[in-house]
Write a protein that holds these residues in place. Structure first.
Motif, PDB file in Angstrom:
ATOM      1  N   ASP A 154       0.812  -1.212   0.000  1.00  0.00           N
ATOM      2  CA  ASP A 154       0.000   0.000   0.000  1.00  0.00           C
ATOM      3  C   ASP A 154       0.850   1.268   0.000  1.00  0.00           C
ATOM      4  OD1 ASP A 154      -2.584  -1.258   0.053  1.00  0.00           O
ATOM      5  OD2 ASP A 154      -2.196  -1.790   2.135  1.00  0.00           O
ATOM      6  N   ALA A 155       1.995   1.229   0.678  1.00  0.00           N
ATOM      7  CA  ALA A 155       2.863   2.408   0.708  1.00  0.00           C
ATOM      8  C   ALA A 155       3.391   2.711  -0.693  1.00  0.00           C
ATOM      9  CB  ALA A 155       4.011   2.188   1.683  1.00  0.00           C
ATOM     10  N   LEU A 156       3.805   1.678  -1.416  1.00  0.00           N
ATOM     11  CA  LEU A 156       4.271   1.877  -2.784  1.00  0.00           C
ATOM     12  C   LEU A 156       3.114   2.322  -3.678  1.00  0.00           C
ATOM     13  CD1 LEU A 156       6.427   1.718  -4.975  1.00  0.00           C
ATOM     14  CD2 LEU A 156       5.948  -0.734  -5.189  1.00  0.00           C
ATOM     15  N   LEU A 157       1.939   1.758  -3.466  1.00  0.00           N
ATOM     16  CA  LEU A 157       0.771   2.120  -4.269  1.00  0.00           C
ATOM     17  C   LEU A 157       0.483   3.611  -4.183  1.00  0.00           C
ATOM     18  CD1 LEU A 157      -1.681   1.249  -5.981  1.00  0.00           C
ATOM     19  CD2 LEU A 157      -2.890   0.758  -3.841  1.00  0.00           C
ATOM     20  N   ASP A 158       0.684   4.199  -3.004  1.00  0.00           N
ATOM     21  CA  ASP A 158       0.440   5.632  -2.824  1.00  0.00           C
ATOM     22  C   ASP A 158       1.502   6.506  -3.489  1.00  0.00           C
ATOM     23  OD1 ASP A 158      -1.880   5.156  -1.407  1.00  0.00           O
ATOM     24  OD2 ASP A 158      -0.889   5.228   0.557  1.00  0.00           O
ATOM     25  N   MET A 159       2.620   5.911  -3.887  1.00  0.00           N
ATOM     26  CA  MET A 159       3.720   6.677  -4.498  1.00  0.00           C
ATOM     27  C   MET A 159       3.684   6.673  -6.020  1.00  0.00           C
ATOM     28  SD  MET A 159       6.848   5.294  -2.113  1.00  0.00           S
ATOM     29  CE  MET A 159       8.073   6.004  -3.210  1.00  0.00           C
ATOM     30  N   VAL A 160       2.905   5.766  -6.617  1.00  0.00           N
ATOM     31  CA  VAL A 160       3.004   5.544  -8.061  1.00  0.00           C
ATOM     32  C   VAL A 160       1.674   5.839  -8.753  1.00  0.00           C
ATOM     33  CG1 VAL A 160       4.806   3.809  -7.740  1.00  0.00           C
ATOM     34  CG2 VAL A 160       2.411   3.081  -7.864  1.00  0.00           C
ATOM     35  N   ASP A 161       1.730   5.937 -10.070  1.00  0.00           N
ATOM     36  CA  ASP A 161       0.518   6.143 -10.862  1.00  0.00           C
ATOM     37  C   ASP A 161      -0.215   4.827 -11.099  1.00  0.00           C
ATOM     38  OD1 ASP A 161       1.062   8.937 -11.223  1.00  0.00           O
ATOM     39  OD2 ASP A 161       2.577   8.378 -12.707  1.00  0.00           O
ATOM     40  N   VAL A 162       0.529   3.740 -11.204  1.00  0.00           N
ATOM     41  CA  VAL A 162      -0.063   2.423 -11.377  1.00  0.00           C
ATOM     42  C   VAL A 162       0.879   1.386 -10.787  1.00  0.00           C
ATOM     43  CG1 VAL A 162       0.900   2.213 -13.707  1.00  0.00           C
ATOM     44  CG2 VAL A 162      -1.009   0.754 -13.034  1.00  0.00           C
ATOM     45  N   LEU A 163       0.311   0.398 -10.113  1.00  0.00           N
ATOM     46  CA  LEU A 163       1.094  -0.686  -9.523  1.00  0.00           C
ATOM     47  C   LEU A 163       0.777  -1.974 -10.265  1.00  0.00           C
ATOM     48  CD1 LEU A 163       2.889  -1.888  -7.223  1.00  0.00           C
ATOM     49  CD2 LEU A 163       0.774  -2.231  -5.914  1.00  0.00           C
ATOM     50  N   PHE A 164       1.808  -2.603 -10.839  1.00  0.00           N
ATOM     51  CA  PHE A 164       1.653  -3.901 -11.489  1.00  0.00           C
ATOM     52  C   PHE A 164       1.989  -4.980 -10.454  1.00  0.00           C
ATOM     53  CE2 PHE A 164       2.296  -1.064 -15.047  1.00  0.00           C
ATOM     54  CZ  PHE A 164       1.391  -1.535 -15.991  1.00  0.00           C
ATOM     55  N   HIS A 165       0.997  -5.809 -10.156  1.00  0.00           N
ATOM     56  CA  HIS A 165       1.158  -6.880  -9.177  1.00  0.00           C
ATOM     57  C   HIS A 165       1.225  -8.200  -9.948  1.00  0.00           C
ATOM     58  CE1 HIS A 165       0.426  -8.792  -5.160  1.00  0.00           C
ATOM     59  NE2 HIS A 165      -0.022  -9.754  -5.941  1.00  0.00           N
ATOM     60  N   PHE A 166       2.378  -8.865  -9.895  1.00  0.00           N
ATOM     61  CA  PHE A 166       2.637 -10.027 -10.732  1.00  0.00           C
ATOM     62  C   PHE A 166       2.375 -11.344  -9.989  1.00  0.00           C
ATOM     63  CE2 PHE A 166       5.194  -6.629 -12.482  1.00  0.00           C
ATOM     64  CZ  PHE A 166       5.007  -6.771 -13.842  1.00  0.00           C
ATOM     65  N   GLY A 167       1.871 -12.319 -10.741  1.00  0.00           N
ATOM     66  CA  GLY A 167       1.813 -13.686 -10.250  1.00  0.00           C
ATOM     67  C   GLY A 167       0.497 -14.123  -9.643  1.00  0.00           C
ATOM     68  N   HIS A 168      -0.447 -13.197  -9.462  1.00  0.00           N
ATOM     69  CA  HIS A 168      -1.707 -13.547  -8.815  1.00  0.00           C
ATOM     70  C   HIS A 168      -2.877 -12.965  -9.590  1.00  0.00           C
ATOM     71  CE1 HIS A 168       1.277 -13.330  -5.378  1.00  0.00           C
ATOM     72  NE2 HIS A 168       0.903 -14.601  -5.383  1.00  0.00           N
ATOM     73  N   SER A 169      -4.058 -13.531  -9.384  1.00  0.00           N
ATOM     74  CA  SER A 169      -5.262 -13.028 -10.035  1.00  0.00           C
ATOM     75  C   SER A 169      -5.920 -11.960  -9.169  1.00  0.00           C
ATOM     76  CB  SER A 169      -6.242 -14.170 -10.306  1.00  0.00           C
ATOM     77  OG  SER A 169      -6.598 -14.817  -9.106  1.00  0.00           O
TER      78      SER A 169
END
Length: 323
Positions: A69-84
């Motif tokens: 969540d901390a990284l999510l608040d820093m970026v325009d989009v978060l790519f989360h790999f490996g899960h649905s």
């Protein structure tokens, strides 16, 4: 060639297309532990193609519920790999990762251990092989049954470590295709039906035995029987927050405090002077590190058993369900 194969698996054109469409300048990458080593090369490739800045999450990631969540608040989009996908936050793009390993040998090894009507489940890494699995079973004279899960489950036949809603009822055996013991063990405890685990990486199959884990969990519960002061842990990861459940358990416990923790570890529980804990976060936490905690850590199901609200024969893994 291997380098290009990895990037095909990660679908670089899709990643760069999303970045371009959103005019994103700062990008987050989050990987489970098994894929982290591929992160730097992928980040460099994406930066070169888009001009965007990529920040890689270095924190542990144990599933789709474990968003940085901390990284999510820093970026325009978060790519989360490996899960649905299990989150509706449109800032997060879930990039599924599939293993192309052949499942035929593992499923063939499982056949002598299976009954006639077989509930079939797997993880997202092998979900694209589900039709192949069903065909092998049908050709062998079995009746495969594949069910849809709740809102946390993306695909029919998909199982998570904390959610078995896609496990079908009315079968005489289950076939789990994948590696590891936690998923099939949870299925066995939840449904009391024989589970055959078929590992496509080794080609081997085995009946899942839960006797050892049941003895371990009963021993932990026995230690908590005389607990007077309880710590009720509220998980702070976005997909594991169950405050309403934690409040209900606090009322049952009587002398109890609520403790919020993001990364639950034995060291972080040392300074709380309580006799036992209940974790409302990921159920794996209480089980995988059971011997390392300074006091017994129970799941909500186990806590209710200790408090006499459930029978001691009702032992099952805690599940985090959707709608």
């Amino acid at each position: 060639m291997l380098f290009y194969f990895y990037f095909r698996m990660f679908d670089v054109p899709k990643i760069t297309g999303i970045i371009s469409a959103r005019n994103a300048k700062t990008i987050g990458f989050q990987f489970p532990e098994g894929l982290k080593r591929q992160a730097p090369a992928l980040a460099k490739e994406v930066e070169a193609k888009t001009g965007a800045l990529v920040i890689i999450s270095g924190d542990p990631c144990y599933g789709a519920c474990d968003i940085d969540d901390a990284l999510l608040d820093m970026v325009d989009v978060l790519f989360h790999f490996g899960h649905s996908r299990i989150s509706d936050d449109d800032r997060i793009v879930f990039m599924e990762y599939y293993h192309d390993v052949d499942v035929d040998r593992a499923v063939a090894s499982a056949l002598p251990l299976l009954g006639q009507k077989v509930g079939v489940v797997t993880t997202v890494q092998h979900i694209h092989k589900l039709d192949d699995i069903a065909k092998i079973l049908t050709d062998a004279g079995r009746e495969p049954v594949i069910s849809k899960g709740d809102s946390r489950i993306t695909y029919p036949g998909q199982v998570l470590g904390c959610n078995f809603s896609a496990v079908p009822a009315g079968v005489d055996s289950f076939l789990f295709v994948g590696s590891g013991n936690f998923h099939p063990m949870g299925m066995r405890l939840a449904h009391k039906v024989p589970v055959v685990a078929a590992d496509p990486f080794t080609g081997e199959a085995r009946l899942v035995d839960v006797e050892k884990i049941m003895k371990q969990r009963y021993a932990v519960m026995a230690k908590a029987m005389d607990a007077k002061k309880w710590g009720i842990i509220v998980g702070m990861k976005s997909g594991q927050q169950r405050l309403a459940l934690a409040k209900r358990l606090k009322d049952i416990a009587g002398d109890a405090v609520l403790i919020s923790i993001k990364e639950i570890s034995p060291d972080r529980l040392l300074n709380f002077k309580v006799d036992a804990y209940v974790s409302t976060a990921c159920p794996r936490i209480a089980i995988d590190d059971a011997g390392r905690f300074p006091a017994p850590v129970l799941t909500p199901v186990e806590f209710e058993m200790v408090k006499g609200l459930r029978s001691w024969e009702d032992l099952a893994l805690d599940e985090i369900a959707g709608d």
